[in-house]
Motif scaffolding. Sequence first.
Motif, mmCIF file in Angstrom:
data_model
loop_
_atom_site.group_PDB
_atom_site.id
_atom_site.type_symbol
_atom_site.label_atom_id
_atom_site.label_comp_id
_atom_site.label_asym_id
_atom_site.label_seq_id
_atom_site.Cartn_x
_atom_site.Cartn_y
_atom_site.Cartn_z
ATOM 1 N N TYR A 65 12.432 13.129 10.456
ATOM 2 C CA TYR A 65 10.993 13.391 10.372
ATOM 3 C C TYR A 65 10.735 14.792 10.907
ATOM 4 O O TYR A 65 11.213 15.145 11.974
ATOM 5 N N PRO A 66 9.979 15.585 10.183
ATOM 6 C CA PRO A 66 9.449 15.274 8.847
ATOM 7 C C PRO A 66 10.550 15.334 7.795
ATOM 8 O O PRO A 66 11.569 15.986 8.013
ATOM 9 N N PRO A 67 10.350 14.686 6.648
ATOM 10 C CA PRO A 67 11.375 14.766 5.602
ATOM 11 C C PRO A 67 11.606 16.192 5.137
ATOM 12 O O PRO A 67 12.717 16.561 4.774
ATOM 13 N N TYR A 68 10.553 16.983 5.132
ATOM 14 C CA TYR A 68 10.647 18.420 4.836
ATOM 15 C C TYR A 68 9.742 19.164 5.817
ATOM 16 O O TYR A 68 8.645 18.712 6.123
ATOM 17 N N HIS A 69 10.222 20.297 6.306
ATOM 18 C CA HIS A 69 9.367 21.131 7.145
ATOM 19 C C HIS A 69 8.302 21.825 6.299
ATOM 20 O O HIS A 69 7.182 22.056 6.769
ATOM 21 N N TYR A 70 8.686 22.161 5.060
ATOM 22 C CA TYR A 70 7.770 22.887 4.176
ATOM 23 C C TYR A 70 7.806 22.265 2.783
ATOM 24 O O TYR A 70 8.862 21.829 2.310
ATOM 25 N N VAL A 71 6.653 22.265 2.128
ATOM 26 C CA VAL A 71 6.543 21.784 0.747
ATOM 27 C C VAL A 71 5.893 22.876 -0.086
ATOM 28 O O VAL A 71 4.856 23.429 0.299
ATOM 29 N N MET A 72 6.494 23.183 -1.228
ATOM 30 C CA MET A 72 5.981 24.217 -2.112
ATOM 31 C C MET A 72 5.531 23.624 -3.436
ATOM 32 O O MET A 72 6.128 22.678 -3.946
ATOM 33 N N LYS A 73 4.471 24.198 -3.961
ATOM 34 C CA LYS A 73 4.075 23.970 -5.350
ATOM 35 C C LYS A 73 4.395 25.256 -6.104
ATOM 36 O O LYS A 73 3.927 26.333 -5.730
ATOM 37 N N ALA A 74 5.185 25.164 -7.178
ATOM 38 C CA ALA A 74 5.595 26.360 -7.923
ATOM 39 C C ALA A 74 5.349 26.156 -9.407
ATOM 40 O O ALA A 74 5.368 25.033 -9.918
ATOM 41 N N ASP A 75 5.150 27.276 -10.117
ATOM 42 C CA ASP A 75 5.031 27.256 -11.570
ATOM 43 C C ASP A 75 6.413 27.221 -12.209
ATOM 44 O O ASP A 75 7.400 27.697 -11.623
ATOM 45 N N ASP A 76 6.478 26.727 -13.452
ATOM 46 C CA ASP A 76 7.768 26.701 -14.134
ATOM 47 C C ASP A 76 8.097 28.024 -14.822
ATOM 48 O O ASP A 76 9.137 28.156 -15.472
ATOM 49 N N ASP A 77 7.211 29.026 -14.669
ATOM 50 C CA ASP A 77 7.533 30.371 -15.157
ATOM 51 C C ASP A 77 7.773 31.328 -13.988
ATOM 52 O O ASP A 77 7.664 32.539 -14.129
ATOM 53 N N SER A 78 8.087 30.755 -12.818
ATOM 54 C CA SER A 78 8.430 31.552 -11.632
ATOM 55 C C SER A 78 9.915 31.402 -11.336
ATOM 56 O O SER A 78 10.501 30.325 -11.527
#
Length: 325
Positions: A170-183
């Motif tokens: 815990y936490p399962p991830y320290h950071y969570v990202m939302k990204a585009d599929d053209d990045s």
Amino acid sequence: MKRARLDPRRFVVSAFFLIILFLCILGSINEVRFISLLNFCALAKYMPSQSYYKYSLSSEDLLATNANSSDDIRILIGILTLADKYHRRHLLRLVYGTQQSPVGAKVDIKFVFCNLTKEDQKVLVALEIMRYDDIIILDCKENMKQGKTYTYFSSLPEMLTDSTTNVDPYPPYHYVMKADDDSYFRVNNLVDSLRPLPREDLYYGYVIPCPSMDPFVHYMSGMGYLVSWDIVEWIKESDIPKNHTIGSEDKTFGDWMREGNRAKNRHNAKWSMYNFPDPPTRCTHELWPGTIAVHLLKDQEKWIRTLKYFNVTASLKPSKLYHIP
């Protein structure tokens, strides 16, 4: 009675061993402080002028920083895409699957889309899951401005935590990202940029609008932005994002942070994140080695130019089975 003379050689040897013993004791006592000092020096090295967060020099904070640095950074990159984009997922698996794994970090890349609606999707996507296990299917109708981003972030705490066991970290991830599929993200550079940053109340990305360098004025570009896990949990629990899901989703996300008084720690990764330089605009610059992300790779030609610049096939091993000049 004659007084015994002190042998100078014995004195030197004894003094040498006493000094070594003293240094060993001093080192063991101050080990934590010394390592923490090194961590702070590393922080100062990477502290960009466009970062906005406070850093206290108290001993408690230094010890906390040291404790964080001893753990691997865990990052989830969720690439929001569409179920029918099989070819794009294939390309991205090649691009990310051949990148060198970052030392001291665990980075998971998942493709994120809403409920399947076609029979071919149910078969082909299921095969992808069986083969790659890198897909998240949200319980929503596919959309761009009606809450897909909210559904993504708010669904993660329940998806990724197990209340019946304490085995999972815990936490399962320290950071969570939302990204585009053209990045295109260069994962090692991303990890390096995150090492000195806080693991709580963090909002990280490319500040909008283009001329701005202040992450507190507007919001982060949809090319890819990242938040710490505590913000993900807040999105799930708070009524602020729940009641404000319609509209431009990246701008809406910034509204949540402002209205909820969240993300007191913000990091503007401009100009290590930028749009592809063709056509040239004020939002971009030429490709360069310090890149974290390149955005607007809308066609294969732009992907190829970018991948060639970063020499991604340099580690290709010679073989009698193929010849690539």
